[in-house]
Design a protein around this motif. Structure first.
Motif, short mmCIF file in Angstrom:
data_model
loop_
_atom_site.label_atom_id
_atom_site.label_comp_id
_atom_site.label_asym_id
_atom_site.label_seq_id
_atom_site.Cartn_x
_atom_site.Cartn_y
_atom_site.Cartn_z
N ARG A 155 70.55 17.53 -42.88
CA ARG A 155 71.20 16.59 -42.27
C ARG A 155 72.32 17.11 -41.35
O ARG A 155 73.22 17.74 -41.74
N ILE A 156 72.37 16.72 -40.12
CA ILE A 156 73.46 17.05 -39.39
C ILE A 156 74.74 15.96 -39.76
O ILE A 156 74.58 14.76 -39.74
N GLU A 157 75.72 16.42 -40.08
CA GLU A 157 77.02 15.83 -40.57
C GLU A 157 77.89 15.60 -39.82
O GLU A 157 78.60 14.77 -39.67
N LYS A 158 78.11 16.58 -38.66
CA LYS A 158 79.03 16.28 -37.60
C LYS A 158 78.69 17.21 -36.66
O LYS A 158 78.21 18.30 -36.51
N VAL A 159 79.03 16.50 -35.20
CA VAL A 159 78.74 17.15 -33.90
C VAL A 159 80.25 17.23 -33.32
O VAL A 159 80.79 16.36 -32.88
N LEU A 164 81.37 22.80 -29.43
CA LEU A 164 80.27 23.00 -29.00
C LEU A 164 79.40 23.61 -30.40
O LEU A 164 78.56 24.38 -30.46
N GLU A 165 79.61 22.89 -31.46
CA GLU A 165 79.13 23.14 -32.73
C GLU A 165 78.82 21.95 -33.40
O GLU A 165 78.98 20.84 -33.24
N ALA A 166 77.61 22.17 -34.28
CA ALA A 166 77.27 21.14 -35.23
C ALA A 166 77.44 21.68 -36.87
O ALA A 166 77.00 22.78 -36.94
N ASN A 167 77.84 20.62 -37.63
CA ASN A 167 77.90 20.87 -39.28
C ASN A 167 76.45 20.28 -39.70
O ASN A 167 75.99 19.16 -39.28
N VAL A 168 75.74 21.23 -40.57
CA VAL A 168 74.32 20.93 -41.14
C VAL A 168 74.57 21.11 -42.67
O VAL A 168 75.25 22.12 -43.32
N ARG A 169 74.23 19.93 -43.30
CA ARG A 169 74.26 20.04 -44.76
C ARG A 169 72.73 20.15 -45.45
O ARG A 169 72.07 19.21 -44.93
N ARG A 174 73.98 23.55 -49.46
CA ARG A 174 74.71 24.65 -48.57
C ARG A 174 75.20 23.77 -47.43
O ARG A 174 74.47 22.99 -46.90
N ASN A 175 76.39 24.03 -46.67
CA ASN A 175 77.18 23.27 -45.77
C ASN A 175 77.45 24.35 -44.82
O ASN A 175 78.38 25.39 -45.25
N ASP A 176 77.15 24.46 -43.51
CA ASP A 176 77.51 25.34 -42.57
C ASP A 176 77.55 24.85 -41.24
O ASP A 176 76.99 23.69 -40.85
N ALA A 181 74.26 26.11 -29.08
CA ALA A 181 72.99 26.79 -28.55
C ALA A 181 72.09 27.39 -29.56
O ALA A 181 70.88 27.73 -29.42
N SER A 182 72.72 27.73 -30.89
CA SER A 182 71.89 28.16 -31.98
C SER A 182 70.99 27.16 -32.75
O SER A 182 69.96 27.36 -32.93
N VAL A 183 71.52 25.68 -32.48
CA VAL A 183 70.91 24.68 -33.05
C VAL A 183 69.55 24.62 -32.34
O VAL A 183 68.49 24.44 -33.25
#
Length: 353
Positions: A155-159, A164-169, A174-176, A181-183
């Motif tokens: 799940r996307i936790e933060k944009v 220009l990044e997104a946090n995914v848990r 794992r949280n990264d 662009a990579s998403v």
């Protein structure tokens, strides 16, 4: 025929090749409010016939009306979907850019997302640019993503637009952080109605659906497989929901029986290698089952399929009657072995008692 019926039949007119009637129906549909989904269904049907170019004048007119009616996001969706399904970018790109800018040009993300996706007039691959831009627009807090190479669902936790990044848990905990662009390159951003979202957001709801509405899961699988899937493909798709082993076996028994009694599904093939197809038009399930039984490889295959109808929860009475009549007819036809006939007669006799 009223306007709502015309709208619902746009795709069917395409499937039947009634192009003159389609033009009239589509025009009336646009004048009646221009709902988006019937047009998207028609374009999809045209793409499957490899005749999408014949829809372009109607798509352009529809999009222009949507944009003028202050519905530019819908216009962009229609134009973009048509282009991705094979419509000529040369005929659609300019209108698409105009609709997209009107819809999202004032958003803080507009310029950054255009740059990342390459969405601009004259782009060397307008289809790829639109696909990436549309995916970026879907990247939002709470959306579920899928990484097929190993991380699975998350799940996307933060944009963070500034970075220009997104946090995914992920389900593993794992949280990264990932560059946007990579998403768009490594993840599938799932639509809210995708059943895989329930794995992350509502696992208990998924369990209820599998038990109480097995055909909803089957319909989801078929939608991902162009309306037709083998049992092996169904098992593979259900595995992405964590439905495997005995969970799959139990669900599949319920889904098979429900599909046999549904007017919207057709099942064929021998046990263990079934093929399921979703129908464009509703069909009497008893008639469909009889046709399938009469096409069975042999009497033993037909008997196995009919026995399943009488195991566990009951199928509809007309479906069961049609199955028994077909089985009795097959049992006296030439080609069946004596052992197959005896097994069939014993089964019919047991039910008659």
């Amino acid at each position: 025929m009223d306007s709502s019926s015309l709208a619902m039949n746009l795709a069917q007119l395409v499937r039947e090749g009634h192009w003159d009637e389609l033009e009239t129906a589509w025009t009336e549909h646009v004048l009646a409010g221009a709902a988006l989904q019937p047009a998207l269904d028609a374009v999809s049907a045209a793409a499957s016939r490899k005749e999408i170019q014949r829809c372009l004048p109607m798509v352009r007119e529809h999009a222009e009306v949507l944009t003028s009616a202050d519905r530019p996001a819908e216009a962009a969706e229609l134009l973009g979907a048509t282009m991705l399904l094979g419509g000529s970018p040369g005929e659609l790109a300019k209108l698409l850019m105009q609709a997209a800018e009107k819809a999202w040009g004032s958003e803080p993300s507009w310029q950054a997302y255009r740059q990342i996706s390459g969405l601009q007039e004259g782009a060397p691959d307008m289809r790829a640019a639109w696909r990436r831009f549309r995916k970026l627009m879907a990247v939002d807090v709470g959306r579920v993503v899928y990484h097929g190479a190993g991380w699975g669902l998350g799940r996307i936790e933060k944009v963070d637009l500034a970075a220009l990044e997104a946090n995914v848990r992920f389900g593993s905990g794992r949280n990264d952080r990932f560059p946007l662009a990579s998403v768009v390159d490594i993840f599938d951003v799932l639509e809210p109605g995708d059943l895989r979202c329930l794995v992350v957001n509502d696992p208990k709801g998924l369990e209820r659906l599998l038990k109480e509405e097995p055909l909803e899961a089957l319909r989801w699988v078929l939608a991902r497989n162009d309306g037709r899937a083998s049992q092996a493909a169904i098992k593979l798709a259900m595995g992405t929901l964590g439905v495997d082993g005995s969970r799959f076996t139990n669900w599949w028994k319920r889904a098979q029986k429900a599909a046999e009694g549904s007017e919207w599904f057709e099942m064929s093939g021998p046990p263990g290698k079934a093929v399921v197809r979703i129908l464009a038009r509703a069909e009497d399930p008893a008639t469909g089952l009889r046709r399938q039984l009469m096409r069975s490889r042999d009497l033993s295959e037909a008997l196995t399929r009919v026995r399943a109808l009488f195991t566990g929860s009951s199928a509809a009475e007309d479906v069961r009657s049609a199955a028994l009549e077909s089985l009795e007819e097959l049992s006296v036809a030439t080609g069946a072995t004596l052992s197959q006939r005896l097994a069939t007669w014993l089964f019919l006799r047991q039910l008659a008692q």
